[in-house]
Design an enzyme around this catalytic site. Sequence first.
Site, PDB file in Angstrom:
ATOM      1  N   HIS A 194     -45.153  17.103  12.593  1.00  0.00           N
ATOM      2  CA  HIS A 194     -44.414  17.910  11.631  1.00  0.00           C
ATOM      3  C   HIS A 194     -43.724  19.098  12.291  1.00  0.00           C
ATOM      4  O   HIS A 194     -44.122  19.574  13.341  1.00  0.00           O
ATOM      5  CB  HIS A 194     -45.328  18.443  10.515  1.00  0.00           C
ATOM      6  N   ASN A 237      -6.355   2.493 -10.429  1.00  0.00           N
ATOM      7  CA  ASN A 237      -5.335   3.518 -10.635  1.00  0.00           C
ATOM      8  C   ASN A 237      -5.921   4.905 -10.834  1.00  0.00           C
ATOM      9  O   ASN A 237      -5.200   5.898 -10.773  1.00  0.00           O
ATOM     10  CB  ASN A 237      -4.464   3.159 -11.842  1.00  0.00           C
ATOM     11  N   ARG A 240     -49.596  32.481  26.816  1.00  0.00           N
ATOM     12  CA  ARG A 240     -49.795  33.454  25.748  1.00  0.00           C
ATOM     13  C   ARG A 240     -50.140  34.825  26.318  1.00  0.00           C
ATOM     14  O   ARG A 240     -50.802  34.954  27.355  1.00  0.00           O
ATOM     15  CB  ARG A 240     -50.936  33.009  24.829  1.00  0.00           C
ATOM     16  N   ALA A 258       0.826  -1.212   0.000  1.00  0.00           N
ATOM     17  CA  ALA A 258       0.000   0.000   0.000  1.00  0.00           C
ATOM     18  C   ALA A 258       0.855   1.254   0.000  1.00  0.00           C
ATOM     19  O   ALA A 258       0.480   2.279   0.577  1.00  0.00           O
ATOM     20  CB  ALA A 258      -0.925  -0.003   1.221  1.00  0.00           C
ATOM     21  N   GLY A 287      -3.318  -3.304  -1.703  1.00  0.00           N
ATOM     22  CA  GLY A 287      -4.296  -2.398  -1.113  1.00  0.00           C
ATOM     23  C   GLY A 287      -5.214  -1.733  -2.102  1.00  0.00           C
ATOM     24  O   GLY A 287      -6.247  -1.168  -1.715  1.00  0.00           O
ATOM     25  N   GLU A 344       7.311  -9.526 -17.427  1.00  0.00           N
ATOM     26  CA  GLU A 344       6.595  -8.252 -17.467  1.00  0.00           C
ATOM     27  C   GLU A 344       6.443  -7.790 -18.917  1.00  0.00           C
ATOM     28  O   GLU A 344       7.294  -8.070 -19.775  1.00  0.00           O
ATOM     29  CB  GLU A 344       7.345  -7.195 -16.650  1.00  0.00           C
TER      30      GLU A 344
END
EC number: 2.7.7.23
Length: 456
Positions: A363, A227, A440, A12, A104, A154
């Site tokens: 609500h 990648n 009130r 990694a 990784g 390779e």
Amino acid sequence: MLNNAMSVVILAAGKGTRMYSDLPKVLHTLAGKAMVQHVIDAANELGAAHVHLVYGHGGDLLKQALKDDNLNWVLQAEQLGTGHAMQQAAPFFADDEDILMLYGDVPLISVETLQRLRDAKPQGGIGLLTVKLDDPTGYGRITRENGKVTGIVEHKDATDEQRQIQEINTGILIANGADMKRWLAKLTNNNAQGEYYITDIIALAYQEGREIVAVHPQRLSEVEGVNNRLQLSRLERVYQSEQAEKLLLAGVMLRDPARFDLRGTLTHGRDVEIDTNVIIEGNVTLGHRVKIGTGCVIKNSVIGDDCEISPYTVVEDANLAAACTIGPFARLRPGAELLEGAHVGNFVEMKKARLGKGSKVGHLTYLGDAEIGDNVNIGAGTITCNYDGANKFKTIIGDDVFVGSDTQLVAPVTVGKGATIAAGTTVTRNVGENALAISRVPQTQKEGWRRPVKKK
């Protein structure tokens, strides 16, 4: 087959230049989890005795993100190839254990495939994971003689004839620790890249007369690396498609599998229905006959039987008992708890609050640090004022309370069982059982009142 003890090396160290990001490549997420974390989880599930993480670029960020994992951190200060990376980890290998090499940035490798590779490894030899591609350009080719693996070449070092080979190396392999250390010590960088290739150990093993057994993954996506962000997004879709397929086959009704994301673990009952554009994160449990509407996000929560979550609702770290209804456009934050048959309607937010059996919040309400009894009705626009700028306080509402619209409950405050809070009231003192609280200002009325008129 009886396996030897095994440790895993995860490479990694790469920067991930093509990601165009300040974040190390392996920390970019797939299904809500860092790519490298997928690989670590696979290693642990496989029973690895040790997990050696070879890191380089962004080491501090990696350690911060993966601090909860029991990892052996191995620094590769210079990135001189996969063989060089393994050389850095080699001092930690036990002679009598197997060493499995993973990457990784190959996040979808499955435990099942790795176990088959582990089982196939011959005594004293190498188990190698390979695939056949229609277009193998850029990949290392598997060379064979009379069907036996003899090496890996390779792409940049391959002849024209070797480049016609379709079987390629995935980079994933397993070998004995003592053998691995001996072969790693013999690696050279005499190649077009000037790097130390781990693949060269295949030829070294063959020269010693060791057997190399090739195993193929169940799916090509298991060995696809990342990648760039395009490749990552493609693997995300592959992963999500696989998860959706599993859920459908297990009886979950996904209205559109292509518009569902699972970013964690989902445990479910029977006859669950999930509409489009739903995201499941973390560990989520859905009971029998749960219905989730379009656009919902459910994270680390337990949803009981017969619950219905209406569209565009967010539920995080919450618990819902059976037969609750939520939404649309509701938000349950960490610590929200709904008891059986409770209802939370549109534009209601709850945090660290419990709503009792059969209670309703229809609500436009905020309930924070609150304990609400059974059969309570909370009117529109109610707010528990739980924060004084420095500390938070609790609101307690007993059973069978009626709270009128546009009420503010200034915590700490307790409302007794059966009490009524008149609309527009600001509650600053405790309210007794079966009492009416009203604060009130008395209404006044001026007959014949005319509004001011603008002068032209």
